[in-house]
Motif scaffolding. Sequence first.
Motif, mmCIF file in Angstrom:
data_model
loop_
_atom_site.group_PDB
_atom_site.id
_atom_site.type_symbol
_atom_site.label_atom_id
_atom_site.label_comp_id
_atom_site.label_asym_id
_atom_site.label_seq_id
_atom_site.Cartn_x
_atom_site.Cartn_y
_atom_site.Cartn_z
ATOM 1 N N LYS A 1 15.772 -12.226 -21.774
ATOM 2 C CA LYS A 1 14.275 -13.246 -21.531
ATOM 3 C C LYS A 1 13.321 -12.372 -22.282
ATOM 4 C CE LYS A 1 16.614 -17.106 -18.738
ATOM 5 N NZ LYS A 1 16.388 -18.407 -18.145
ATOM 6 N N LEU A 2 13.124 -12.601 -22.866
ATOM 7 C CA LEU A 2 11.385 -12.509 -22.903
ATOM 8 C C LEU A 2 10.323 -12.549 -21.773
ATOM 9 C CD1 LEU A 2 9.333 -11.683 -25.600
ATOM 10 C CD2 LEU A 2 8.820 -14.174 -26.180
ATOM 11 N N GLY A 3 10.136 -13.567 -20.793
ATOM 12 C CA GLY A 3 9.656 -13.495 -20.039
ATOM 13 C C GLY A 3 10.025 -11.989 -19.130
ATOM 14 N N GLU A 4 11.152 -11.667 -19.620
ATOM 15 C CA GLU A 4 11.026 -9.988 -18.696
ATOM 16 C C GLU A 4 11.595 -8.891 -19.247
ATOM 17 O OE1 GLU A 4 15.427 -11.065 -17.653
ATOM 18 O OE2 GLU A 4 15.221 -12.910 -16.084
ATOM 19 N N ILE A 5 10.427 -9.195 -20.321
ATOM 20 C CA ILE A 5 10.333 -7.914 -20.635
ATOM 21 C C ILE A 5 9.202 -7.370 -20.718
ATOM 22 C CG2 ILE A 5 10.422 -7.086 -22.939
ATOM 23 C CD1 ILE A 5 12.375 -8.526 -24.289
ATOM 24 N N GLN A 6 8.562 -5.896 -20.991
ATOM 25 C CA GLN A 6 7.960 -5.555 -20.203
ATOM 26 C C GLN A 6 6.299 -5.980 -21.158
ATOM 27 O OE1 GLN A 6 7.481 -1.152 -19.178
ATOM 28 N NE2 GLN A 6 9.157 -1.322 -20.038
ATOM 29 N N ASN A 7 5.114 -6.351 -20.455
ATOM 30 C CA ASN A 7 3.834 -6.685 -20.977
ATOM 31 C C ASN A 7 3.012 -6.106 -20.613
ATOM 32 O OD1 ASN A 7 2.906 -8.223 -23.631
ATOM 33 N ND2 ASN A 7 2.538 -9.939 -22.114
ATOM 34 N N ASN A 8 2.484 -4.838 -20.254
ATOM 35 C CA ASN A 8 1.681 -4.360 -19.512
ATOM 36 C C ASN A 8 0.597 -3.398 -20.239
ATOM 37 O OD1 ASN A 8 2.903 -2.168 -19.542
ATOM 38 N ND2 ASN A 8 4.669 -1.885 -17.951
ATOM 39 N N THR A 9 -0.478 -2.806 -19.220
ATOM 40 C CA THR A 9 -1.632 -2.125 -20.168
ATOM 41 C C THR A 9 -1.350 -1.223 -21.067
ATOM 42 O OG1 THR A 9 -2.173 -1.145 -17.848
ATOM 43 C CG2 THR A 9 -3.412 -3.070 -18.474
#
Length: 259
Positions: free
Chosen positions: A199-207
């Motif tokens: 899921k897109l919500g489980e993909i990394q999205n950090n700095t």
Amino acid sequence: MHRKPLFLLLPLIAFAISALSFNSPAIFAQTEAQGPKGDTLTSKEIEQEGVQINKQIMAINKDILAVVKDYKLTTDDLKKNIRIVPFQTTIKYADNDKGNYLEVERHKFIRNPLNIHKIAGIKKKTFRVYYSGDTVTKLEMSIFERYYDDNSAVQVDITDPSPGDEQTDDITFTHNLLVNYTIQNEKFRKTVKLVDNKKLGEIQNNTAFPIRNQLRRDFLVPNLIFVNNVLLDVAETYYKGKKDAESLMLDFLGKSVDY
């Protein structure tokens, strides 16, 4: 030059280690105190950017839903009578265990950079619009590239189970590397699953790795625009062909009045 005996160096080494050990906690504490503060601010900016891109995605999805509804793309009239489609485009209506869908496929040949007359592979972009009546219930897209020289292929499947929702975290991605693509023997043919229904919500999205936002901005937005434009192109091509045929009949009948 005389070398100092090892026993004279040991006290210096011990002192250096003890000094480093003594100062490390302070340095670590200072870094820990500063790090989260900066990261929190940046994380908020990343999340805010994601919200804005989601709104953009929602707006494009609404355009897609409007094209399907306004141009009556799911009606029997189009299913039976659509004949002319844009260049390098195929369209079909079918159904499976997920429901009824309209499928549009665009393809493009990959040419050898050293010999443009030689075909090195093919790229395909396929999307399915699942519908109930004139309502779109799901969007699926498949990006496929096949290379003839080593008989390999790469495919990424994307599914949006709720295109009418502003949230995009439920969009899933599956990325496969296909080895010996055309060989039927399973001993030699192999599928390497790089990303499995994630899921897109489980993909990394950090700095450090804002990949989720990059997928939204650099892939979902331009490809949904592509989907909308192709559907619009298909619809306008159909209605223009229908209008031209009717105009041709009108012109013929108009001339027949004179005799």
